[in-house]
Design a protein around this motif. Sequence first.
Motif, mmCIF file in Angstrom:
data_model
loop_
_atom_site.group_PDB
_atom_site.id
_atom_site.type_symbol
_atom_site.label_atom_id
_atom_site.label_comp_id
_atom_site.label_asym_id
_atom_site.label_seq_id
_atom_site.Cartn_x
_atom_site.Cartn_y
_atom_site.Cartn_z
ATOM 1 N N GLN A 188 -107.793 -18.547 35.656
ATOM 2 C CA GLN A 188 -106.659 -19.229 35.992
ATOM 3 C C GLN A 188 -106.039 -19.671 34.499
ATOM 4 N N VAL A 189 -106.762 -20.482 33.793
ATOM 5 C CA VAL A 189 -106.131 -20.905 32.459
ATOM 6 C C VAL A 189 -105.741 -19.685 31.707
ATOM 7 N N LEU A 190 -106.346 -18.626 31.643
ATOM 8 C CA LEU A 190 -105.722 -17.398 30.950
ATOM 9 C C LEU A 190 -104.242 -17.011 31.312
ATOM 10 N N VAL A 391 -124.928 -17.220 12.701
ATOM 11 C CA VAL A 391 -124.623 -15.725 12.235
ATOM 12 C C VAL A 391 -123.263 -15.722 11.962
ATOM 13 N N PRO A 392 -122.699 -15.347 10.730
ATOM 14 C CA PRO A 392 -121.467 -15.049 10.246
ATOM 15 C C PRO A 392 -120.604 -14.223 11.186
ATOM 16 N N LEU A 393 -119.294 -15.095 11.710
ATOM 17 C CA LEU A 393 -118.481 -14.337 12.470
ATOM 18 C C LEU A 393 -117.162 -14.509 11.809
ATOM 19 N N GLN A 394 -116.431 -13.243 12.006
ATOM 20 C CA GLN A 394 -115.254 -13.143 11.246
ATOM 21 C C GLN A 394 -114.479 -12.551 12.084
ATOM 22 N N SER A 395 -113.191 -13.081 12.588
ATOM 23 C CA SER A 395 -112.352 -12.892 13.468
ATOM 24 C C SER A 395 -110.796 -12.548 13.097
ATOM 25 N N ALA A 396 -110.299 -11.520 13.611
ATOM 26 C CA ALA A 396 -108.799 -11.261 13.584
ATOM 27 C C ALA A 396 -108.186 -11.734 14.853
ATOM 28 N N VAL A 397 -107.309 -12.753 14.503
ATOM 29 C CA VAL A 397 -106.588 -13.242 15.702
ATOM 30 C C VAL A 397 -105.061 -13.041 15.522
ATOM 31 N N TYR A 398 -104.761 -12.080 16.500
ATOM 32 C CA TYR A 398 -103.225 -11.814 16.565
ATOM 33 C C TYR A 398 -102.257 -12.643 17.287
ATOM 34 N N PHE A 399 -101.574 -13.110 16.603
ATOM 35 C CA PHE A 399 -100.705 -14.473 16.960
ATOM 36 C C PHE A 399 -99.796 -14.313 17.862
ATOM 37 N N ASP A 400 -99.382 -13.100 18.325
ATOM 38 C CA ASP A 400 -98.623 -12.582 19.509
ATOM 39 C C ASP A 400 -99.393 -11.936 20.465
ATOM 40 N N ASP A 401 -100.547 -11.936 20.533
ATOM 41 C CA ASP A 401 -101.543 -11.087 21.408
ATOM 42 C C ASP A 401 -101.005 -11.418 22.839
ATOM 43 N N MET A 402 -100.781 -10.540 23.439
ATOM 44 C CA MET A 402 -100.355 -10.637 24.993
ATOM 45 C C MET A 402 -101.191 -10.662 26.063
ATOM 46 N N VAL A 404 -105.038 -11.632 25.005
ATOM 47 C CA VAL A 404 -105.911 -12.868 24.659
ATOM 48 C C VAL A 404 -105.149 -13.657 23.875
ATOM 49 N N ASP A 405 -104.980 -14.724 24.469
ATOM 50 C CA ASP A 405 -103.903 -15.892 24.172
ATOM 51 C C ASP A 405 -104.572 -16.390 22.801
ATOM 52 N N ALA A 406 -103.619 -16.428 21.778
ATOM 53 C CA ALA A 406 -104.180 -16.711 20.387
ATOM 54 C C ALA A 406 -104.555 -18.259 20.269
ATOM 55 N N GLY A 407 -103.927 -19.142 20.818
ATOM 56 C CA GLY A 407 -104.139 -20.607 20.821
ATOM 57 C C GLY A 407 -105.552 -20.943 21.465
ATOM 58 N N LEU A 408 -105.832 -20.083 22.541
ATOM 59 C CA LEU A 408 -107.200 -20.158 23.331
ATOM 60 C C LEU A 408 -108.185 -19.749 22.363
ATOM 61 N N GLN A 409 -107.702 -18.610 21.657
ATOM 62 C CA GLN A 409 -109.021 -18.010 20.764
ATOM 63 C C GLN A 409 -109.192 -19.016 19.679
ATOM 64 N N LEU A 410 -108.329 -19.696 19.040
ATOM 65 C CA LEU A 410 -108.572 -20.430 17.915
ATOM 66 C C LEU A 410 -109.300 -21.828 18.354
#
Length: 455
Positions: A188-190, A391-402, A404-410
């Motif tokens: 629902q949130v997504l 565990v080192p985690l490195q992520s690419a977050v696409y600001f305009d991602d249609m 997977v919402d970028a704000g929710l990712q961050l």
Amino acid sequence: MTLLSCSYVPGMYVEDHSIKVPLDWKGKTPGQGFAGPSISLFYRVVSAPEHVHDDLPLLVFLQGGPGGAGPRPLNRSGEPWIDKALNHFRLVLPDQRGTGRSSCIDSHVMGRFETARDQADHLKHFLADSIVRDFEHLRLTEFAGRQWVTLGQSFGGFLTLTYLSFFPQGVQAAFTTGGIPHVPASAQVLYEHTFPRMVSKCGQYYERYPQDKKRVAAVADFLLENPGRVRLPNGDPLTVERLQSLGSDFGMKAGFERAHWLFDQAFVGGDGSPEAADEQVEEGLELSDSFLASFMAATSSTPLYWPLQEFIYADGELDEPIAWAAQQVRGRHPEFAIDFRPLNFTGEATFPWMFEEERALRPFRGAMDLLMQDTHFGRIYDEDQLARNEVPLQSAVYFDDMYVDAGLQLDTLAHIGHSHYWTTNQYEHDGIHGGDVFGRLLEEARDRGDLEGLF
């Protein structure tokens, strides 16, 4: 390893393997023997020809989806991330359970079950909790327990957090691209974030191709005025709802262009404009065979993609059933009505009509009705473990991602230990396939010292 075959694809040496894993992981532990029903887990091991005999670190690719099989590369240079990775790693490309050559599930398989309850119970074995246990079992049994690096694209990022939640000891470093889910999980949130974003995407599409307002409206109006008349080549009815689903591609590179050129050939007669087509054909407006064939191909998907779509957000015991979350959110947005103009397309969302109108999905309908009311699922995230993650985690977050919402990712990344991210609007959701996204993530992690144990 159970070697099935080996071959050279241009620029790559490829081995095909398969092992058995439990159908149901309940009461079983990855890396140990098991009894009971099993399924096949197929995977490929890929290396550069010059590194076939070198002892390189392992990188396992966690495919997007759900329901996506591992990549079938045509050559080394066709996938930038593969080209980059082969310089440093031996790649492991598994087909997630139920996909590709891993005991694939489709309409034929679903038709073999006697009841919808049997179907639903079977499908619940093909979610993230089981997928990650398959991979950990693979690591322990076929790679001698050697730690590996994970690269998760889209849904593969969801799997990454499941892996880090329950088997962090198996991962030396993790990378994700466009795939950090919101934790706690909620469909629902997504959708409350992505439906408004889809309106914006549609506005951008019509701004880029203003002539398509009229063309899309002409197709939608024709379908509304002639219900049941238009059939796709496979016999599926073409409805306005199916027309709207074309928007699920709008978050990918060139998604607008694919839609634009599709509508460019929509009509029979004259110069292809709606007005000329209406005048040239005695019976009135008609949709071209090429449009219908191309549209069918553009809106078809892998068999498990839509059936499992909302259940990737089901984490353990739910307070309430998912109950067609996308349909609920859509109902609160009148701008997605089938008679709204300009017509708004829908994004990555599952709707009940799909399991009534699409032949490949109809056998799933009974199971979907049961699963949508279910509240008992396997755990996929451990928030406490993620908070103390090492565990080192490195992520690419696409600001305009249609998708997977970028704000929710961050928001999620802010609560995961040892996590780092790069936010960019330079790429769409599929940036890993068209740019040096993985190369940048790899270099950032290396320069920070996170890969010291690898190279």
